[in-house]
Design a protein around this motif. Structure first.
Motif, PDB file in Angstrom:
ATOM      1  N   PRO A  61       0.859  -1.278  -0.009  1.00 39.72           N
ATOM      2  CA  PRO A  61      -0.046   0.037   0.020  1.00 39.72           C
ATOM      3  C   PRO A  61       0.856   1.421   0.263  1.00 39.72           C
ATOM      4  N   GLY A  62       2.102   1.275  -0.003  1.00 40.58           N
ATOM      5  CA  GLY A  62       2.807   2.674   0.240  1.00 40.58           C
ATOM      6  C   GLY A  62       3.286   2.719   1.501  1.00 40.58           C
ATOM      7  N   ALA A  63       4.185   3.764   1.987  1.00 36.19           N
ATOM      8  CA  ALA A  63       4.611   4.002   3.269  1.00 36.19           C
ATOM      9  C   ALA A  63       5.289   5.264   3.217  1.00 36.19           C
ATOM     10  N   VAL A  64       5.606   5.602   4.371  1.00 33.22           N
ATOM     11  CA  VAL A  64       6.326   6.986   4.669  1.00 33.22           C
ATOM     12  C   VAL A  64       7.595   6.721   5.416  1.00 33.22           C
ATOM     13  N   VAL A  65       8.659   7.846   5.115  1.00 32.36           N
ATOM     14  CA  VAL A  65       9.836   7.655   6.258  1.00 32.36           C
ATOM     15  C   VAL A  65      10.001   9.146   6.535  1.00 32.36           C
ATOM     16  N   ILE A  66      10.220   9.338   7.859  1.00 30.86           N
ATOM     17  CA  ILE A  66      10.488  10.629   8.089  1.00 30.86           C
ATOM     18  C   ILE A  66      11.784  10.892   8.696  1.00 30.86           C
ATOM     19  N   VAL A  67      12.524  12.166   8.411  1.00 29.13           N
ATOM     20  CA  VAL A  67      13.835  12.472   8.791  1.00 29.13           C
ATOM     21  C   VAL A  67      13.313  13.526   9.882  1.00 29.13           C
ATOM     22  N   PRO A  68      13.356  13.462  11.303  1.00 22.05           N
ATOM     23  CA  PRO A  68      13.053  14.263  12.119  1.00 22.05           C
ATOM     24  C   PRO A  68      14.468  14.900  12.931  1.00 22.05           C
ATOM     25  N   SER A 112       8.383  -5.673  -5.899  1.00 25.88           N
ATOM     26  CA  SER A 112       7.303  -4.843  -5.022  1.00 25.88           C
ATOM     27  C   SER A 112       7.084  -3.694  -5.661  1.00 25.88           C
ATOM     28  N   THR A 113       5.642  -3.340  -5.384  1.00 25.12           N
ATOM     29  CA  THR A 113       5.060  -2.137  -5.933  1.00 25.12           C
ATOM     30  C   THR A 113       5.369  -0.741  -4.748  1.00 25.12           C
ATOM     31  N   GLU A 114       6.175  -1.264  -3.885  1.00 23.21           N
ATOM     32  CA  GLU A 114       6.076  -0.220  -2.670  1.00 23.21           C
ATOM     33  C   GLU A 114       6.759   1.142  -2.990  1.00 23.21           C
ATOM     34  N   VAL A 115       6.139   2.040  -2.673  1.00 21.39           N
ATOM     35  CA  VAL A 115       6.655   3.543  -2.824  1.00 21.39           C
ATOM     36  C   VAL A 115       6.801   4.164  -1.443  1.00 21.39           C
ATOM     37  N   ILE A 116       7.714   4.706  -0.918  1.00 20.42           N
ATOM     38  CA  ILE A 116       7.930   5.309   0.329  1.00 20.42           C
ATOM     39  C   ILE A 116       8.206   6.723   0.247  1.00 20.42           C
ATOM     40  N   HIS A 117       7.176   7.527   0.677  1.00 21.02           N
ATOM     41  CA  HIS A 117       7.449   9.008   0.541  1.00 21.02           C
ATOM     42  C   HIS A 117       8.206   9.566   1.835  1.00 21.02           C
ATOM     43  N   ILE A 118       9.226  10.544   1.234  1.00 23.60           N
ATOM     44  CA  ILE A 118      10.197  11.099   2.262  1.00 23.60           C
ATOM     45  C   ILE A 118       9.834  12.436   2.780  1.00 23.60           C
ATOM     46  N   TYR A 119       9.746  12.403   3.994  1.00 20.39           N
ATOM     47  CA  TYR A 119       9.521  13.766   4.579  1.00 20.39           C
ATOM     48  C   TYR A 119      10.565  14.219   5.664  1.00 20.39           C
ATOM     49  N   PHE A 120      10.783  15.509   5.866  1.00 21.39           N
ATOM     50  CA  PHE A 120      11.600  15.868   6.753  1.00 21.39           C
ATOM     51  C   PHE A 120      10.623  16.740   7.810  1.00 21.39           C
ATOM     52  N   ALA A 121      11.262  16.785   9.200  1.00 21.05           N
ATOM     53  CA  ALA A 121      10.192  17.403  10.095  1.00 21.05           C
ATOM     54  C   ALA A 121      11.235  18.035  11.250  1.00 21.05           C
ATOM     55  N   ARG A 122      10.775  19.342  11.387  1.00 14.85           N
ATOM     56  CA  ARG A 122      11.827  19.960  12.446  1.00 14.85           C
ATOM     57  C   ARG A 122      10.834  21.054  13.190  1.00 14.85           C
ATOM     58  N   HIS A 133      22.969  23.394  16.089  1.00 19.31           N
ATOM     59  CA  HIS A 133      23.191  22.132  15.407  1.00 19.31           C
ATOM     60  C   HIS A 133      22.069  21.094  15.545  1.00 19.31           C
ATOM     61  N   TYR A 134      21.943  20.225  14.428  1.00 16.16           N
ATOM     62  CA  TYR A 134      20.814  19.323  14.249  1.00 16.16           C
ATOM     63  C   TYR A 134      21.431  17.906  14.605  1.00 16.16           C
ATOM     64  N   ARG A 135      20.330  17.266  15.433  1.00 17.91           N
ATOM     65  CA  ARG A 135      20.591  15.682  15.744  1.00 17.91           C
ATOM     66  C   ARG A 135      19.340  15.045  15.177  1.00 17.91           C
ATOM     67  N   VAL A 136      19.488  13.819  14.926  1.00 15.02           N
ATOM     68  CA  VAL A 136      18.596  13.118  14.094  1.00 15.02           C
ATOM     69  C   VAL A 136      17.938  12.251  14.875  1.00 15.02           C
TER      70      VAL A 136
END
Length: 201
Positions: free
Chosen positions: A46-53, A124-134, A61-64
């Motif tokens: 069905p597809g998925a998301v991944v988040i870079v927080p 696989s048909t899997e699509v992963i949508h990439i998001y950044f969050a801050r 400075h950032y931490r992940v």
């Protein structure tokens, strides 16, 4: 770039082999560009998301925000970014907001869509949508029943080192490490948007 018609395979017969909770396995008989036939076995996902927080420190400075989670198919505890599958008909951004909150307890003031990736194009048909969050605010995690994971943070440099040394082998996290490197360097700018008033779906 347009598709080259001379490369297209055409489905002639489709057979469902398995239907699980969210995965389906199919075997198609296809007509190849030269007129011959072949079979293609693949998973429908069905597809998925991944988040870079990104958690900003007092020094600017950032931490992940990362996770450690046991992944049964490979029998290992993996280092990976927060992620989750889309519900039927769900838009990716609300899914990303939900998964970040449920898995890590964080809500984000700003979100940016980076792009998408096909995780395993051969089967696989899997699509992963990439998001950044801050602009992260800590809260209470809401893990699903039977979900066990450890949340921790690392510097971008630490994450890149783990990728180089083979301590991170999760494909989505490797791809997002490339995105993170280029975003922080300014090479790949993002279009940041203010989050809705709440990150609770």
């Amino acid at each position: 770039m347009p598709d080259n018609p001379s490369l297209i395979e055409r489905c002639e017969v489709r057979e469902r082999l398995f239907e699980g909770h969210f995965l389906q396995a199919w075997r198609d008989t296809v007509r190849l560009p030269d007129g011959s036939q072949a079979t293609r076995e693949y998973l429908v996902h069905p597809g998925a998301v991944v988040i870079v927080p990104l958690l900003e420190g007092s020094d600017g400075h950032y931490r992940v925000v990362l996770e450690r989670q046991f992944r049964y198919p490979v029998g290992q505890v993996m280092i990976e970014l927060p992620a989750g599958k889309l519900d039927a008909g769900e838009d990716p951004l609300p899914c990303a907001r939900r998964e970040l909150l449920e898995e890590t307890g964080y809500s984000a003031a700003q979100w940016a869509r980076a792009g998408q990736m096909h995780l395993a194009i051969a089967y696989s048909t899997e699509v992963i949508h990439i998001y950044f969050a801050r602009g992260l605010t800590a809260g209470q995690r809401q893990l699903d029943a039977g979900e066990f994971l450890e949340v921790f943070t690392a510097t971008p440099e630490e994450l890149m080192t783990w990728c180089r040394q083979g301590q991170v082998t999760d494909a989505k996290t490797l791809a997002c490490a490339l995105w993170l490197h280029n975003v922080l360097s300014g090479a790949w700018p993002l279009d940041w948007q203010v989050s809705p008033s709440t990150d609770t779906p």
